[in-house]
Each structure stands twice: as C-alpha cells, then as structure tokens.
Write a protein that holds these residues in place. Sequence first.
Motif, short mmCIF file in Angstrom:
data_model
loop_
_atom_site.label_atom_id
_atom_site.label_comp_id
_atom_site.label_asym_id
_atom_site.label_seq_id
_atom_site.Cartn_x
_atom_site.Cartn_y
_atom_site.Cartn_z
N ALA A 92 0.73 48.37 11.06
CA ALA A 92 1.58 49.46 10.58
C ALA A 92 2.94 49.45 11.28
O ALA A 92 3.02 49.33 12.51
CB ALA A 92 0.89 50.80 10.81
N GLY A 93 4.00 49.56 10.49
CA GLY A 93 5.33 49.57 11.07
C GLY A 93 6.39 49.83 10.02
O GLY A 93 6.12 49.77 8.82
N ILE A 94 7.61 50.11 10.48
CA ILE A 94 8.74 50.30 9.58
C ILE A 94 9.92 49.48 10.08
O ILE A 94 9.96 49.09 11.25
CB ILE A 94 9.16 51.77 9.45
CG1 ILE A 94 9.54 52.35 10.82
CG2 ILE A 94 8.06 52.59 8.80
CD1 ILE A 94 10.19 53.71 10.73
N GLU A 95 10.87 49.22 9.20
CA GLU A 95 12.04 48.41 9.54
C GLU A 95 13.30 49.26 9.59
O GLU A 95 13.39 50.30 8.94
CB GLU A 95 12.21 47.30 8.51
CG GLU A 95 11.08 46.28 8.49
CD GLU A 95 11.11 45.43 7.24
OE1 GLU A 95 11.18 44.20 7.37
OE2 GLU A 95 11.05 46.00 6.13
N LEU A 96 14.26 48.78 10.34
CA LEU A 96 15.61 49.34 10.34
C LEU A 96 16.54 48.16 10.53
O LEU A 96 16.55 47.52 11.58
CB LEU A 96 15.79 50.35 11.47
CG LEU A 96 17.17 51.02 11.54
CD1 LEU A 96 17.38 51.93 10.33
CD2 LEU A 96 17.33 51.81 12.84
N ILE A 97 17.32 47.84 9.48
CA ILE A 97 18.17 46.66 9.54
C ILE A 97 19.63 47.02 9.29
O ILE A 97 19.94 48.10 8.77
CB ILE A 97 17.73 45.59 8.52
CG1 ILE A 97 18.00 46.06 7.09
CG2 ILE A 97 16.25 45.26 8.69
CD1 ILE A 97 17.84 44.96 6.04
N GLN A 98 20.51 46.12 9.68
CA GLN A 98 21.96 46.24 9.43
C GLN A 98 22.53 47.56 9.96
O GLN A 98 23.36 48.19 9.31
CB GLN A 98 22.25 46.06 7.94
CG GLN A 98 21.87 44.67 7.43
CD GLN A 98 22.12 44.47 5.95
OE1 GLN A 98 21.48 45.11 5.12
NE2 GLN A 98 23.04 43.58 5.60
N VAL A 117 6.16 51.44 18.20
CA VAL A 117 5.72 51.31 19.59
C VAL A 117 4.53 52.22 19.88
O VAL A 117 3.45 51.75 20.24
CB VAL A 117 6.87 51.61 20.57
CG1 VAL A 117 6.37 51.50 22.01
CG2 VAL A 117 8.02 50.63 20.35
N LYS A 118 4.72 53.51 19.70
CA LYS A 118 3.62 54.44 19.98
C LYS A 118 2.41 54.13 19.11
O LYS A 118 1.27 54.09 19.59
CB LYS A 118 4.06 55.88 19.76
CG LYS A 118 3.00 56.91 20.11
CD LYS A 118 3.49 58.33 19.86
CE LYS A 118 2.38 59.34 20.16
NZ LYS A 118 2.84 60.73 19.85
N GLY A 119 2.64 53.91 17.82
CA GLY A 119 1.53 53.62 16.91
C GLY A 119 0.79 52.36 17.30
O GLY A 119 -0.45 52.32 17.31
N ALA A 120 1.53 51.31 17.66
CA ALA A 120 0.90 50.05 18.06
C ALA A 120 0.15 50.22 19.38
O ALA A 120 -0.98 49.73 19.54
CB ALA A 120 1.95 48.96 18.19
N TYR A 139 -1.83 41.74 16.83
CA TYR A 139 -0.66 42.58 16.63
C TYR A 139 0.35 41.84 15.76
O TYR A 139 0.62 40.66 15.98
CB TYR A 139 -0.03 42.94 17.98
CG TYR A 139 1.35 43.53 17.86
CD1 TYR A 139 1.55 44.73 17.18
CD2 TYR A 139 2.47 42.89 18.40
CE1 TYR A 139 2.81 45.27 17.04
CE2 TYR A 139 3.73 43.43 18.27
CZ TYR A 139 3.91 44.62 17.58
OH TYR A 139 5.16 45.15 17.44
N ILE A 140 0.90 42.53 14.76
CA ILE A 140 1.91 41.93 13.89
C ILE A 140 3.29 42.29 14.43
O ILE A 140 3.73 43.44 14.35
CB ILE A 140 1.77 42.40 12.43
CG1 ILE A 140 0.35 42.14 11.91
CG2 ILE A 140 2.81 41.69 11.56
CD1 ILE A 140 -0.07 40.69 11.88
N SER A 141 3.98 41.30 14.98
CA SER A 141 5.30 41.50 15.57
C SER A 141 6.39 41.11 14.58
O SER A 141 6.22 41.26 13.36
CB SER A 141 5.39 40.70 16.87
OG SER A 141 6.61 40.96 17.54
N SER A 142 7.49 40.57 15.06
CA SER A 142 8.62 40.20 14.19
C SER A 142 9.45 39.12 14.87
O SER A 142 9.59 39.11 16.10
CB SER A 142 9.50 41.43 13.92
OG SER A 142 10.77 41.04 13.43
N SER A 143 10.02 38.23 14.06
CA SER A 143 10.85 37.16 14.61
C SER A 143 12.15 37.69 15.22
O SER A 143 12.85 36.96 15.91
CB SER A 143 11.17 36.12 13.53
OG SER A 143 11.92 36.69 12.48
N THR A 144 12.46 38.97 14.98
CA THR A 144 13.63 39.57 15.63
C THR A 144 13.42 39.66 17.14
O THR A 144 14.37 39.87 17.89
CB THR A 144 13.92 40.97 15.08
OG1 THR A 144 12.75 41.79 15.22
CG2 THR A 144 14.32 40.92 13.63
N THR A 145 12.17 39.47 17.60
CA THR A 145 11.90 39.50 19.04
C THR A 145 12.16 38.15 19.69
O THR A 145 12.23 38.04 20.91
CB THR A 145 10.44 39.90 19.32
OG1 THR A 145 9.56 38.89 18.79
CG2 THR A 145 10.10 41.23 18.67
#
Length: 250
Positions: A92-98, A117-120, A139-145
């Motif tokens: 579970a997660g949401i995005e914020l881009i640009q 963060v809190k949810g994970a 855990y499903i992370s993101s390549s932005t890391t």
Amino acid sequence: MNSLKNRTAIITGSARGLGKAIAERYAALGANVVINYSRDHASAEEVVKNIKAMKANVIAVKADVTRAEEVKYLFGETKKAFGTVDIVVANAGIELIQVPVTEFTEEQFDRVFNINVKGAYFTLQQAARDIADGGRIIYISSSTTTSPVPGMAVYGGSKATPKYLVEILAKEIGHRKVTVNSIIPGPVENTGVFVEMAKEDPFYKELLNGSPMGRLTSVQDVADVAEFFASDLSGFVSGQHLLVNGASIY
C-alpha cells in the motif's frame, strides 16, 4: 513452477495495480489470498471474483494501514479465516511526483509519509509478530530510492525509510527462518500516476527514453520477483533489495 499451496498471503493495497497483480499471481500458485483495501470496495470485490475463478481461497478485508489497530484487525481476520499468516506483502502506498523541494506542502508531506512510512512500518511490525516461522515478508519500494529524481523528494524519501526497516527486521527475526526483502520497481506502466498520464506527456517520454529496453516496468515484472521472494527458492535471501527496472536510469 513454484507452489504456494497451503500458504496464506496478505497483500496490502491489493484492490488494483501492483497489489492486484501480486495477489492474483499468488492465487494462481495455490495460496490463500487476503485482499486489503481502504476505500475501493468495488475494485476489491472484482479481484476477489477473479481469484475465485481460479478456484483459490480468498477474502477481502477493509483496513487502513495508517492505523495500527486496523493493521492488527487485518492480520486477525486473516488468522480467523485461514489459521496462519505465511506471506506478507507491504504494498500500500501513494505517489507524489513533479513537486520541487521548494513547493511541497506540509499537508502533502504528512499524507505521503503517513501512508508510505507509517503504514509500511506498522504492517511490517505486525507481520513480524504474526507471521509463521519460515514465512516471507516483502516490502514494495521504488527506484526513486536508488536514482534520485527531481520533483520526487517527498515520495522517494518516504519509500527509502522502510527499506532500512527491512534490513533491521531481517536480522531481528532471521532466527525464525523468516526472510525479509524489498522489491524496487522502476516506473510501473498503468499504475498510480501512470494510469492517467498520456504517452505524449514529456515526463513519460523522459522515462521511456531512459530505458534501454524501451519500456517501463510492468506489473507482471514485479509479480515475477514477488513470486521468487515468496517461494522456497529464496529461503536464504534476506535483508536484500532487488531492483526491477530493466537497467533504466530511473
């Protein structure tokens, strides 16, 4: 072919997108599946219908992962239905881009960090408490890391924090033969912000141009790795982060 027969999997945020693909993959491999959602009941029921058509056992549980008591409820309902928890995917997660660093708001920061963060953290914490010995936590992370992208400071930061928890948790519960790993997808086609984004959008084109294979990550690419991490093949792989982006610069 891997088999997850007689294993029970919880996938948070699985009414659509990546979570849906992983849930349906696990069902196809014989697992009992728990679909989790916070608002979209109709989409959750559609996934349940798809999984039932596979002759797999499935339930849907409404629970907001930003509330620790609801995460506990999710795991409790799972054990009530199937008696055990063997696989947990914190998706579970949401995005914020640009959104440049100089422009993000406190409200945006709080919303993204509350879910991502809190949810994970509370999902992984409850997983550590309830998962059976020999279980799998993903855990499903993101390549932005791994590849910082301008405009994604809040989102990337929120996805990086739980990666640290993955490494700690792998050490803390490894004696129970539980593995804890993260999947790091590149930009995933037809999910999140890319559901509405036109192929002509300059940002989409930039991402595509950065991919040696000429495409974005697919949900099935991620489900493939989720299958590996849930299977017996990864029994001695723990505390790791697997990048799934086709060698893209993003």
